[in-house]
Enzyme design. Structure first.
Site, PDB file in Angstrom:
ATOM      1  N   LYS A  71       0.851  -1.193   0.000  1.00 58.07           N
ATOM      2  CA  LYS A  71       0.000   0.000   0.000  1.00 58.07           C
ATOM      3  C   LYS A  71       0.880   1.234   0.000  1.00 58.07           C
ATOM      4  CE  LYS A  71      -4.583   0.620   0.255  1.00 58.07           C
ATOM      5  NZ  LYS A  71      -5.624  -0.331  -0.161  1.00 58.07           N
ATOM      6  N   GLY A 151     -21.192   5.467   3.171  1.00 59.10           N
ATOM      7  CA  GLY A 151     -20.130   6.064   2.373  1.00 59.10           C
ATOM      8  C   GLY A 151     -20.457   6.018   0.895  1.00 59.10           C
ATOM      9  N   GLY A 153     -18.598   7.164  -1.785  1.00 54.01           N
ATOM     10  CA  GLY A 153     -17.466   7.403  -2.679  1.00 54.01           C
ATOM     11  C   GLY A 153     -17.687   6.649  -3.977  1.00 54.01           C
ATOM     12  N   VAL A 155     -17.012   3.607  -5.040  1.00 55.78           N
ATOM     13  CA  VAL A 155     -17.579   2.267  -4.953  1.00 55.78           C
ATOM     14  C   VAL A 155     -18.947   2.288  -4.263  1.00 55.78           C
ATOM     15  CG1 VAL A 155     -17.246  -0.096  -4.135  1.00 55.78           C
ATOM     16  CG2 VAL A 155     -15.275   1.241  -4.941  1.00 55.78           C
ATOM     17  N   GLY A 156     -19.044   2.977  -3.140  1.00 58.17           N
ATOM     18  CA  GLY A 156     -20.299   3.026  -2.381  1.00 58.17           C
ATOM     19  C   GLY A 156     -21.453   3.572  -3.213  1.00 58.17           C
TER      20      GLY A 156
HETATM   21  N1  PHE Z   1      -7.927   0.152  -3.811  1.00 57.69           N
HETATM   22  C1  PHE Z   1      -7.769  -1.190  -4.287  1.00 57.69           C
HETATM   23  C2  PHE Z   1      -8.014  -2.178  -3.122  1.00 57.69           C
HETATM   24  O1  PHE Z   1      -8.066  -1.803  -1.954  1.00 57.69           O
HETATM   25  C3  PHE Z   1      -6.368  -1.347  -4.777  1.00 57.69           C
HETATM   26  C4  PHE Z   1      -6.149  -1.544  -6.226  1.00 57.69           C
HETATM   27  C5  PHE Z   1      -7.117  -1.420  -7.187  1.00 57.69           C
HETATM   28  C6  PHE Z   1      -4.897  -1.875  -6.617  1.00 57.69           C
HETATM   29  C7  PHE Z   1      -6.838  -1.645  -8.500  1.00 57.69           C
HETATM   30  C8  PHE Z   1      -4.613  -2.131  -7.928  1.00 57.69           C
HETATM   31  C9  PHE Z   1      -5.579  -1.995  -8.864  1.00 57.69           C
HETATM   32  O2  PHE Z   1      -8.189  -3.351  -3.358  1.00 57.69           O
END
Ligand code: PHE
Length: 316
Positions: A71, A151, A153, A155-156
């Site tokens: 990360k 949330g 955002g 995705v939400g």
């Molecule tokens: N934000 C994504 C996760 O938490 C991380 C990610 C997405 C990494 C796409 C690479 C490609 O899973």
């Protein structure tokens, strides 16, 4: 030390703390998004990066990917975004491919294009729709007629929209009250009250740490399944949820759609349709985990951990 490698740098262009934590490359090169967020102290950002990187290792392992977890965290308030992203790109490049970054909280596809000016180890494109597809597959497994999405955002909001479209009763909340207008057909709940909502399923899609010994007793849902990373304050909270009769779908299982899709399309040349089929398998994986937990009388977390552990021991 649990992590293979952690790099911390004061970004030469931005002056901000840039942190890359690689938790594991045991199954393959690490991947994990780039989070840009303000923390009370930058050291809190370091701790977050470590936890999030470890969660990515579990996420990739359970999803069957030959990848490990990492990360990036930029801890602070951005003034010159390009400077920050170039600082990130340079640090990612120093890992020489052992780690690739991607979008996460506080970043998006346009940011990845800027990072790509400094390194090719970055996943471009929008991973949010695929993450949402994986969440929906998980929600079909836990089932329910009413959902509270915490949330709104990338995705939400996508998940809430698809649930509304499918005709379910949907409650929504966000720390940004302006998001209310996006969902006129949903029931808006104040952020502080959503955990008390009487719904079948809670869908955490904001920041982590919302399930704690203090919040679990308030829950009136039957199940929890959402894409927010690190929803539990500590693993022991999974036991509290279990005792309360709430089925908690481990977040690293539910949220794998983005990385599954990105690796399938970008690294393995899969078509969007084929990658989506793979994302949908999150439903089967979750079902297997819930069955195993029920059969063994353990929590879904323990069952998911067993699944992940098997992937590490089976390798020579
Ligand atoms: N934000 C994504 C996760 O938490 C991380 C990610 C997405 C990494 C796409 C690479 C490609 O899973």
């Amino acid at each position: 030390m649990e992590h293979e490698r952690i790099a911390i740098r004061r970004g030469p262009r931005s002056g901000l703390p840039i942190i890359v934590a690689v938790h594991s490359t045991a199954l393959g090169p690490a991947l994990g998004g780039c989070r840009i967020k303000e923390y009370a102290r930058w050291e809190d950002g370091l701790a977050d990066a470590q936890r999030l990187a470890a969660a990515m290792t579990a996420k990739c392992a359970v999803a069957g990917l030959d990848h490990g977890g990492g990360k990036t965290v930029v801890a602070g308030v951005v003034s010159d975004r390009t400077a920050v992203l170039h600082d990130v790109g340079d640090l990612v490049e120093e890992f020489g491919g052992a780690y690739s970054t991607g979008p996460d909280v506080g970043t998006g596809p346009a940011d990845m294009d800027v990072i790509a000016e400094r390194t090719r180890h970055v996943f471009r494109g929008d991973s949010s729709p695929a993450t949402a597809t994986g969440v929906l597959a998980a929600l079909r497994v836990v089932g329910g007629e009413s959902y509270a999405v915490i949330g709104l955002g990338h995705v939400g909001a996508d998940v809430a929209g698809r649930l509304l479209e499918a005709g379910y009763r949907v409650l929504v909340t966000d720390v940004d009250a302006g998001k209310r207008e996006l969902f006129p057909d949903a029931e808006w709940v104040a952020p502080g009250a959503i955990l008390d909502a009487e719904v079948d399923v809670l869908v955490p899609a904001a920041l982590g740490g919302l399930l704690t010994p203090a919040t679990v007793p308030r829950l009136r849902c039957r199940a929890i399944a959402g894409p927010a990373n690190n929803q539990l304050d500590t693993p022991a909270t999974a036991d509290l949820l279990h005792e309360r009769g709430v089925i908690w779908a481990p977040d690293h299982v539910v949220s794998a759609g983005g990385v599954v899709y990105a690796t399938e399309t970008d690294l393995h040349g899969a078509s969007p349709a084929a990658a989506t089929v793979r994302v949908e398998k999150i439903g089967e994986t979750l079902q297997a985990i819930l069955d195993r937990a029920a059969g063994e009388g353990t929590t879904p977390l323990v069952a998911a951990e067993a699944l992940a552990a098997a992937r590490f021991t089976r390798r020579p």
